[in-house]
Design a protein around this motif. Structure first.
Motif, PDB file in Angstrom:
ATOM      1  N   ARG A   1       0.824  -1.220   0.000  1.00  0.00           N
ATOM      2  CA  ARG A   1       0.000   0.000   0.000  1.00  0.00           C
ATOM      3  C   ARG A   1       0.854   1.263   0.000  1.00  0.00           C
ATOM      4  NH1 ARG A   1      -4.637  -1.759   4.478  1.00  0.00           N
ATOM      5  NH2 ARG A   1      -5.587  -3.425   3.204  1.00  0.00           N
ATOM      6  N   SER A   2       2.062   1.134   0.573  1.00  0.00           N
ATOM      7  CA  SER A   2       2.995   2.271   0.593  1.00  0.00           C
ATOM      8  C   SER A   2       3.681   2.473  -0.757  1.00  0.00           C
ATOM      9  CB  SER A   2       4.059   2.032   1.664  1.00  0.00           C
ATOM     10  OG  SER A   2       4.823   0.872   1.348  1.00  0.00           O
ATOM     11  N   GLN A   3       3.351   1.615  -1.732  1.00  0.00           N
ATOM     12  CA  GLN A   3       3.950   1.588  -3.073  1.00  0.00           C
ATOM     13  C   GLN A   3       5.365   1.029  -3.073  1.00  0.00           C
ATOM     14  OE1 GLN A   3       1.998   2.171  -5.824  1.00  0.00           O
ATOM     15  NE2 GLN A   3       0.497   2.259  -4.161  1.00  0.00           N
ATOM     16  N   GLN A   4       5.813   0.515  -1.934  1.00  0.00           N
ATOM     17  CA  GLN A   4       7.090  -0.181  -1.908  1.00  0.00           C
ATOM     18  C   GLN A   4       6.946  -1.567  -2.527  1.00  0.00           C
ATOM     19  OE1 GLN A   4       7.985   0.192   2.422  1.00  0.00           O
ATOM     20  NE2 GLN A   4       9.876   1.183   1.764  1.00  0.00           N
ATOM     21  N   LYS A   5       8.046  -2.047  -3.110  1.00  0.00           N
ATOM     22  CA  LYS A   5       8.059  -3.375  -3.726  1.00  0.00           C
ATOM     23  C   LYS A   5       8.704  -4.358  -2.747  1.00  0.00           C
ATOM     24  CE  LYS A   5       6.819  -1.559  -7.793  1.00  0.00           C
ATOM     25  NZ  LYS A   5       5.532  -1.801  -8.459  1.00  0.00           N
ATOM     26  N   TRP A   6       7.938  -5.341  -2.312  1.00  0.00           N
ATOM     27  CA  TRP A   6       8.460  -6.380  -1.442  1.00  0.00           C
ATOM     28  C   TRP A   6       8.463  -7.704  -2.190  1.00  0.00           C
ATOM     29  CZ3 TRP A   6       6.286  -5.926   4.245  1.00  0.00           C
ATOM     30  CH2 TRP A   6       6.596  -4.649   4.749  1.00  0.00           C
ATOM     31  N   TRP A   7       9.436  -8.540  -1.876  1.00  0.00           N
ATOM     32  CA  TRP A   7       9.505  -9.883  -2.443  1.00  0.00           C
ATOM     33  C   TRP A   7       9.102 -10.899  -1.378  1.00  0.00           C
ATOM     34  CZ3 TRP A   7      10.376 -10.894  -7.516  1.00  0.00           C
ATOM     35  CH2 TRP A   7      10.909  -9.865  -8.295  1.00  0.00           C
ATOM     36  N   PHE A   8       8.428 -11.961  -1.810  1.00  0.00           N
ATOM     37  CA  PHE A   8       7.965 -12.992  -0.885  1.00  0.00           C
ATOM     38  C   PHE A   8       8.307 -14.377  -1.415  1.00  0.00           C
ATOM     39  CE2 PHE A   8       5.269  -9.427   0.200  1.00  0.00           C
ATOM     40  CZ  PHE A   8       5.132  -9.525   1.584  1.00  0.00           C
ATOM     41  N   LEU A   9       8.573 -15.282  -0.504  1.00  0.00           N
ATOM     42  CA  LEU A   9       8.596 -16.714  -0.777  1.00  0.00           C
ATOM     43  C   LEU A   9       7.396 -17.290  -0.055  1.00  0.00           C
ATOM     44  CD1 LEU A   9      12.404 -17.449  -0.452  1.00  0.00           C
ATOM     45  CD2 LEU A   9      10.987 -18.174  -2.387  1.00  0.00           C
ATOM     46  N   SER A  10       6.392 -17.695  -0.831  1.00  0.00           N
ATOM     47  CA  SER A  10       5.101 -18.048  -0.243  1.00  0.00           C
ATOM     48  C   SER A  10       4.480 -19.241  -0.963  1.00  0.00           C
ATOM     49  CB  SER A  10       4.126 -16.858  -0.333  1.00  0.00           C
ATOM     50  OG  SER A  10       4.660 -15.686   0.225  1.00  0.00           O
ATOM     51  N   GLU A  11       3.583 -19.882  -0.253  1.00  0.00           N
ATOM     52  CA  GLU A  11       2.682 -20.834  -0.886  1.00  0.00           C
ATOM     53  C   GLU A  11       1.434 -20.051  -1.258  1.00  0.00           C
ATOM     54  OE1 GLU A  11       0.119 -24.895   0.071  1.00  0.00           O
ATOM     55  OE2 GLU A  11       1.692 -24.251   1.476  1.00  0.00           O
ATOM     56  N   ALA A  12       1.315 -19.729  -2.533  1.00  0.00           N
ATOM     57  CA  ALA A  12       0.251 -18.845  -2.977  1.00  0.00           C
ATOM     58  C   ALA A  12      -1.111 -19.533  -2.871  1.00  0.00           C
ATOM     59  CB  ALA A  12       0.505 -18.400  -4.413  1.00  0.00           C
ATOM     60  N   ASP A  13      -2.110 -18.768  -2.465  1.00  0.00           N
ATOM     61  CA  ASP A  13      -3.472 -19.283  -2.417  1.00  0.00           C
ATOM     62  C   ASP A  13      -3.923 -19.634  -3.836  1.00  0.00           C
ATOM     63  OD1 ASP A  13      -6.096 -19.551  -0.754  1.00  0.00           O
ATOM     64  OD2 ASP A  13      -6.666 -18.392  -2.542  1.00  0.00           O
ATOM     65  N   GLU A  14      -4.534 -20.768  -4.013  1.00  0.00           N
ATOM     66  CA  GLU A  14      -4.903 -21.256  -5.342  1.00  0.00           C
ATOM     67  C   GLU A  14      -5.882 -20.331  -6.049  1.00  0.00           C
ATOM     68  OE1 GLU A  14      -6.732 -25.309  -7.403  1.00  0.00           O
ATOM     69  OE2 GLU A  14      -6.199 -25.283  -5.266  1.00  0.00           O
ATOM     70  N   HIS A  15      -6.784 -19.707  -5.286  1.00  0.00           N
ATOM     71  CA  HIS A  15      -7.832 -18.889  -5.890  1.00  0.00           C
ATOM     72  C   HIS A  15      -7.549 -17.390  -5.812  1.00  0.00           C
ATOM     73  CE1 HIS A  15     -10.194 -22.540  -6.247  1.00  0.00           C
ATOM     74  NE2 HIS A  15     -10.012 -22.778  -4.956  1.00  0.00           N
ATOM     75  N   GLN A  16      -6.812 -16.954  -4.767  1.00  0.00           N
ATOM     76  CA  GLN A  16      -6.523 -15.524  -4.600  1.00  0.00           C
ATOM     77  C   GLN A  16      -5.037 -15.332  -4.279  1.00  0.00           C
ATOM     78  OE1 GLN A  16      -9.952 -14.952  -1.668  1.00  0.00           O
ATOM     79  NE2 GLN A  16     -10.068 -13.046  -2.836  1.00  0.00           N
ATOM     80  N   PRO A  17      -4.171 -15.610  -5.250  1.00  0.00           N
ATOM     81  CA  PRO A  17      -2.738 -15.439  -4.999  1.00  0.00           C
ATOM     82  C   PRO A  17      -2.395 -13.957  -4.801  1.00  0.00           C
ATOM     83  CG  PRO A  17      -3.144 -15.849  -7.332  1.00  0.00           C
ATOM     84  CD  PRO A  17      -4.450 -16.060  -6.624  1.00  0.00           C
ATOM     85  N   GLY A  18      -1.368 -13.711  -3.994  1.00  0.00           N
ATOM     86  CA  GLY A  18      -0.941 -12.337  -3.753  1.00  0.00           C
ATOM     87  C   GLY A  18      -1.790 -11.611  -2.737  1.00  0.00           C
ATOM     88  N   THR A  19      -2.594 -12.351  -1.971  1.00  0.00           N
ATOM     89  CA  THR A  19      -3.426 -11.741  -0.935  1.00  0.00           C
ATOM     90  C   THR A  19      -3.002 -12.275   0.431  1.00  0.00           C
ATOM     91  OG1 THR A  19      -5.125 -13.479  -0.971  1.00  0.00           O
ATOM     92  CG2 THR A  19      -5.324 -11.691  -2.594  1.00  0.00           C
ATOM     93  N   ASP A  20      -3.726 -11.840   1.486  1.00  0.00           N
ATOM     94  CA  ASP A  20      -3.377 -12.299   2.827  1.00  0.00           C
ATOM     95  C   ASP A  20      -3.751 -13.767   3.044  1.00  0.00           C
ATOM     96  OD1 ASP A  20      -6.106 -12.045   2.876  1.00  0.00           O
ATOM     97  OD2 ASP A  20      -6.164 -10.483   4.415  1.00  0.00           O
ATOM     98  N   LYS A  21      -4.310 -14.404   2.013  1.00  0.00           N
ATOM     99  CA  LYS A  21      -4.603 -15.836   2.104  1.00  0.00           C
ATOM    100  C   LYS A  21      -3.382 -16.688   1.749  1.00  0.00           C
ATOM    101  CE  LYS A  21      -9.595 -15.562   1.374  1.00  0.00           C
ATOM    102  NZ  LYS A  21     -10.755 -16.110   0.634  1.00  0.00           N
TER     103      LYS A  21
ATOM    104  N   THR B   1      12.651 -13.713   8.000  1.00  0.00           N
ATOM    105  CA  THR B   1      11.621 -14.723   8.246  1.00  0.00           C
ATOM    106  C   THR B   1      10.297 -14.042   8.589  1.00  0.00           C
ATOM    107  OG1 THR B   1      13.318 -16.207   9.077  1.00  0.00           O
ATOM    108  CG2 THR B   1      11.036 -16.750   9.630  1.00  0.00           C
ATOM    109  N   CYS B   2       9.210 -14.583   8.071  1.00  0.00           N
ATOM    110  CA  CYS B   2       7.886 -14.032   8.374  1.00  0.00           C
ATOM    111  C   CYS B   2       6.860 -15.164   8.345  1.00  0.00           C
ATOM    112  CB  CYS B   2       7.495 -12.943   7.375  1.00  0.00           C
ATOM    113  SG  CYS B   2       7.243 -13.549   5.680  1.00  0.00           S
ATOM    114  N   GLY B   3       5.656 -14.892   8.813  1.00  0.00           N
ATOM    115  CA  GLY B   3       4.569 -15.860   8.722  1.00  0.00           C
ATOM    116  C   GLY B   3       4.924 -17.218   9.283  1.00  0.00           C
TER     117      GLY B   3
END
Length: 413
Positions: free
Chosen positions: A133-153, A178-180
């Motif tokens: 939301r701050s317009q900063q670009k963050w990188w993630f290593l995540s297991e993406a949600d199958e239906h809503q990737p890139g969200t808090d799911k 480390t996060c999550g």
């Protein structure tokens, strides 16, 4: 100059659709730069070097394709480690779609059991960039949600908060946290290859520029008989670029009917002969101002050199202390070491030593400094205290410090 920038602004947006024409345009620019830097006019030469700086920026920032894959290692969450392949959109001819969101994926098994079809169930771990939301670009290593990737799911494991432009464009190799659901320690990343069609790996804009520079002996031109301190200063970006090309490529193996044919990687890059030429210029004592610029140049590129090139340079410098009748090279060697010590001062390296240099290189660097400090005429050097302070600090840095202290103490016996 304005005309050149206007032409560049025309060609840059057309690169993806008119790639050959854009390559020809930059080939023209390289030929133009060569005519300028080989002219007899110093202002034209300097303008030519400004043109080369623009070519480097275009090759490294505007036209550089993203890595083909990343190797993630060292993560406390074991299944996150692995090879992540490029997963964003490609054009019909195999190039990355302009302005597409870059992401990489790695499939990992959920269980060792096979289903009815004999397949092991897998889940997909994604390396991707997210605009906050701050317009900063963050990188993630995540297991993406199958239906809503890139969200808090998504199930996040590690993240990188980008603070620099180059960290926003491509996944950074270090600085992950480390996060999550992640487990310490966070991983490190290693980029591999370039995302281009097969056979084009060594034909990127960077490779074309490096081939032009080496084929036309640009480094020899800088450090040759007509050497000028302003030219040496302007050449730093190119020589640093050529140093980076020494470790740019992975070997590409072509499986053919006649056997395995290796397509030579890292062919056009900085060579040992270039570093030797640079140091010989310093030893020549023709112009102190020129030598000072070459010292700065060598110091500037040292962290970018491969271990083998860095060790060659430092060994060559040390050998000049005892080359026959050339013992009076002590002043030149000491001046170089003094500038090197300043660039790796405690303010830069903190408590971890010369962290910009590999341990193998630091060992050779310490030996060079020690050779200067133990030279019979070392007491005449104005920079003696600076060199002594640097060595003292380096010898306190563990785990390498203990071994080096013992080595130097044995030398004193």
């Amino acid at each position: 100059n304005n005309l050149r920038y206007e032409l560049q602004s025309v060609f840059d947006p057309l690169f993806e659709n008119r790639r050959e024409e854009t390559f020809l345009y930059y080939e023209f620019n390289r030929d133009f730069a060569l005519k300028l830097i080989t002219s007899q006019s110093l202002p034209l030469k300097l303008y030519g070097w400004d043109t080369i700086a623009d070519l480097i920026e275009a090759a490294q920032e505007v036209y550089r394709p993203p890595p083909k894959n990343y190797i993630v290692s060292g993560a406390g969450t074991g299944f996150v480690n692995g090879v992540y392949d490029f997963a964003a959109d490609l054009t019909s001819d195999g190039y990355v779609v302009p302005r597409s969101e870059i992401r990489y994926e790695c499939s990992v098994p959920v269980t060792t059991k096979k289903d009815a079809d004999g397949k092991v169930k897998k889940k997909k771990i994604t390396l991707f960039r997210c605009t906050m939301r701050s317009q900063q670009k963050w990188w993630f290593l995540s297991e993406a949600d199958e239906h809503q990737p890139g969200t808090d799911k998504d199930i996040d494991f590690y993240q990188h908060k980008s603070t620099k432009k180059d960290e926003e464009d491509e996944p950074p190799t270090n600085g992950w946290t480390t996060c999550g659901d992640g487990i310490d320690p966070p991983p490190t990343l290693e980029a591999k290859g370039v995302m281009v069609p097969d056979g084009e790996e060594y034909n990127t804009m960077e490779h074309q520029l490096a081939k032009w520079a080496i084929s036309n002996e640009i480094v020899e031109l800088v450090l040759g008989n007509s050497i000028h301190r302003e030219i040496v200063a302007r050449s730093q970006p190119l020589i640093k670029f050529l140093a980076s090309m020494c470790t740019k490529d992975d070997p590409i193996v072509d499986m053919s009917e006649s056997g395995v044919v290796a397509l030579g990687p890292n062919t056009y890059c900085l060579k040992e002969s270039h570093l030797t030429l640079a140091w010989n210029t310093c030893k020549s004592k023709l112009d102190p101002a020129v030598s000072a610029e070459v010292y700065q140049l060598l110091t500037f590129i040292l962290p970018e050199l491969s271990n083998s090139l860095a060790i060659h340079l430092l060994t060559t410098v040390q050998q000049s202390l005892s080359d026959g009748n050339e013992s009076n090279n002590l002043f030149e060697v000491a001046e170089f070491c003094s500038i090197l010590a300043g660039s790796n001062s405690e303010a830069d390296i903190g408590s971890n030593g010369s962290t910009r240099l590999h341990d193998e290189v630091r060992v050779v660097l310490l030996k060079l400094f020690w050779a200067v400090l133990t030279h019979p005429e070392a007491h005449t050097l104005k920079c003696y205290r600076i060199l002594k302070s640097y060595v003292t600090h380096e010898l306190r840095v563990e785990p390498m410090g203990t071994k080096q202290r013992e080595s130097f103490l044995n030398f004193c016996k």
